[in-house]
Design a protein around this motif. Sequence first.
Motif, PDB file in Angstrom:
ATOM      1  N   ASP A 158      14.828  -8.458  -2.673  1.00 17.34           N
ATOM      2  CA  ASP A 158      14.295  -6.980  -2.187  1.00 17.34           C
ATOM      3  C   ASP A 158      14.382  -6.910  -0.472  1.00 17.34           C
ATOM      4  OD1 ASP A 158      12.607  -9.253  -1.634  1.00 17.34           O
ATOM      5  OD2 ASP A 158      10.972  -8.395  -1.635  1.00 17.34           O
ATOM      6  N   LYS A 159      14.688  -8.149   0.100  1.00 11.60           N
ATOM      7  CA  LYS A 159      15.051  -8.079   1.619  1.00 11.60           C
ATOM      8  C   LYS A 159      16.636  -7.909   2.054  1.00 11.60           C
ATOM      9  CE  LYS A 159      11.320 -11.407   2.508  1.00 11.60           C
ATOM     10  NZ  LYS A 159      10.911 -12.593   3.059  1.00 11.60           N
ATOM     11  N   ARG A 169      18.423  -3.879  -0.286  1.00 10.78           N
ATOM     12  CA  ARG A 169      17.457  -2.695  -0.827  1.00 10.78           C
ATOM     13  C   ARG A 169      18.087  -1.602  -1.572  1.00 10.78           C
ATOM     14  NH1 ARG A 169      13.074  -2.222   2.812  1.00 10.78           N
ATOM     15  NH2 ARG A 169      12.222  -4.349   3.251  1.00 10.78           N
ATOM     16  N   ASN A 229       8.890 -10.199  -6.192  1.00  9.28           N
ATOM     17  CA  ASN A 229       9.846  -9.826  -5.003  1.00  9.28           C
ATOM     18  C   ASN A 229      10.879  -8.684  -5.504  1.00  9.28           C
ATOM     19  OD1 ASN A 229       8.585 -11.774  -3.305  1.00  9.28           O
ATOM     20  ND2 ASN A 229       9.749 -13.177  -4.245  1.00  9.28           N
ATOM     21  N   VAL A 230      10.534  -7.758  -6.224  1.00  6.20           N
ATOM     22  CA  VAL A 230      11.418  -6.720  -6.692  1.00  6.20           C
ATOM     23  C   VAL A 230      10.610  -5.264  -6.550  1.00  6.20           C
ATOM     24  CG1 VAL A 230      12.703  -8.013  -8.262  1.00  6.20           C
ATOM     25  CG2 VAL A 230      10.582  -6.649  -9.186  1.00  6.20           C
ATOM     26  N   SER A 231       9.617  -5.405  -5.993  1.00  7.46           N
ATOM     27  CA  SER A 231       8.968  -4.215  -5.748  1.00  7.46           C
ATOM     28  C   SER A 231       9.664  -3.170  -4.730  1.00  7.46           C
ATOM     29  CB  SER A 231       7.314  -4.519  -5.352  1.00  7.46           C
ATOM     30  OG  SER A 231       7.214  -5.095  -4.168  1.00  7.46           O
ATOM     31  N   LYS A 232      10.444  -3.734  -3.769  1.00  6.59           N
ATOM     32  CA  LYS A 232      10.829  -2.999  -2.733  1.00  6.59           C
ATOM     33  C   LYS A 232      12.057  -2.250  -3.081  1.00  6.59           C
ATOM     34  CE  LYS A 232       8.574  -5.568   0.950  1.00  6.59           C
ATOM     35  NZ  LYS A 232       8.610  -6.468   2.295  1.00  6.59           N
ATOM     36  N   LEU A 233      12.630  -2.542  -4.242  1.00  9.00           N
ATOM     37  CA  LEU A 233      13.928  -2.078  -4.489  1.00  9.00           C
ATOM     38  C   LEU A 233      13.516  -0.484  -5.202  1.00  9.00           C
ATOM     39  CD1 LEU A 233      15.286  -5.177  -6.466  1.00  9.00           C
ATOM     40  CD2 LEU A 233      15.884  -4.312  -4.259  1.00  9.00           C
ATOM     41  N   LYS A 234      13.405   0.452  -4.514  1.00  6.43           N
ATOM     42  CA  LYS A 234      13.207   1.511  -4.653  1.00  6.43           C
ATOM     43  C   LYS A 234      14.149   2.603  -5.728  1.00  6.43           C
ATOM     44  CE  LYS A 234       9.309   1.342  -2.293  1.00  6.43           C
ATOM     45  NZ  LYS A 234       7.838   1.139  -3.007  1.00  6.43           N
ATOM     46  N   CYS A 290       9.252  -0.120  -8.300  1.00  6.65           N
ATOM     47  CA  CYS A 290      10.416   0.258  -8.618  1.00  6.65           C
ATOM     48  C   CYS A 290      10.376   1.759  -9.174  1.00  6.65           C
ATOM     49  CB  CYS A 290      11.239  -0.699  -9.858  1.00  6.65           C
ATOM     50  SG  CYS A 290      11.018  -2.202  -9.156  1.00  6.65           S
TER      51      CYS A 290
END
Length: 466
Positions: A40-41, A44, A61-66, A87
């Motif tokens: 996710d860092k 992106r 650690n996948v919640s930031k992959l919009k 997501c």
Amino acid sequence: MGWITEDLIRRNAEHNDCVIFSLEELSLHQQEIERLEHIDKWCRDLKILYLQNNLIGKIENVSKLKKLEYLNLALNNIEKIENLEGCEELAKLDLTVNFIGELSSIKTLKHNIHLKELFLMGNPCASFDHYREFVVATLPQLKWLDGKEIEPSERIKALQDYSVIEPQIREQEKDHCLKRAKLKEEAQRKHQEENKNEDKRSNPGSDGCWYTDINATLSSLESKDHLQAPDIQEHGTKKLDESEDDLEFWNKPCLFTPESRLETLRHMEKQRKNQEKLSEKKKKVKPPRTLITENGKALNVNEPKIDFSLNDNEKQIILDLAVYRYMDTSLIDVDVQPTYVRVMIKGKPFQLVLPAEVKPDSSSAKRSQTTGHLVICMPKVGEVITGGQQAFKSVKTTSDRSREQTNARSKHMEKLEVDPSKHSFPDVTNIVQEKKRTPRRRSEPKIIPSEEDPTFEDNPDVPPLI
């Protein structure tokens, strides 16, 4: 255990020129990954992420992959659906053959409004009574479940029976959780026992007591010549024990649980390490090849086994090495000595004793742009060092020989004699005379009129006579 590292992602991003930040599709399947991190860092902009056939135990650690649209987590150790609310564009989620027993955890997917396809087959929850009806009623945005399209009539019926189905699902979840707790306790106890047995095998005196046999020690001291045979027998018995343990492990029945998958991985890692140790022992370290003897004599060596040709001219010695055409020049090292030449090709020496002494400082090495061959030009020296009474022996160079030839020709010069009586050729010797001058024709004296002549008229239009 596999870790998600930057190098691993770059190796799997060749289709994007190994660029990470703009990567849209990533495949990390069959990498023995046990934890989701760093993606996710670093990535992106991911839209498709393949993580099937690993050992991941938790979705994190996948919640930031919009921008993520497809996530494949099949064949892992996941027991709960969580941490997917971020997501926003998720349209397809594959959780086939995991260990999801908390079916109520699918309520966290209500926030994923674009989710159209969901795969939960092969999980413990898929065997629950009214499993399909509960999922269809809980997630109204779904269009496909386990590869089967959801009909409108099926959704209406599931919503009508939801109040009856939900308590039944809760009871089945509790039963599953109790079974999983027992299996976890058994797995932990078994793991501790195996660790204790391994410690005893590795440390025979770990219990604090050492047992010695005096008779055995005396007999061993008396018979030192027979020590090799027991060692060979012990090595053979160790091999037999390891093979028996391996067969016992694979033939032993066990339940399909996350712990059993991890145990299988640990066993395979142990086998791999043992094989590596055996291979290292079998590898015999080759002694370094002798290039120069103790007496200082250079030897001819061709360890790379490449073709070569040696051209010995009067001026220089030319060595042509058939080096591999596409090999990098940085892997070649050339060392020219007065009596021999050495070329290191990928660490392998090529050494050749020269027929004459050369000048190392004036030598040159070049590679052909067409064939890739290495051409070494070594000019010869004018004197050769020998080990006898005569310290130096002069060697005639080509320049000295040419001078001697010109001197000999000048001494034996022959002049041509021309007899005019025999031949009608003109006299060549009298064509040019240095001191004598040819007589000129007498010209009549020019009468220049003087100004005193009374008949002289000075006309300015007439140019003066010279």
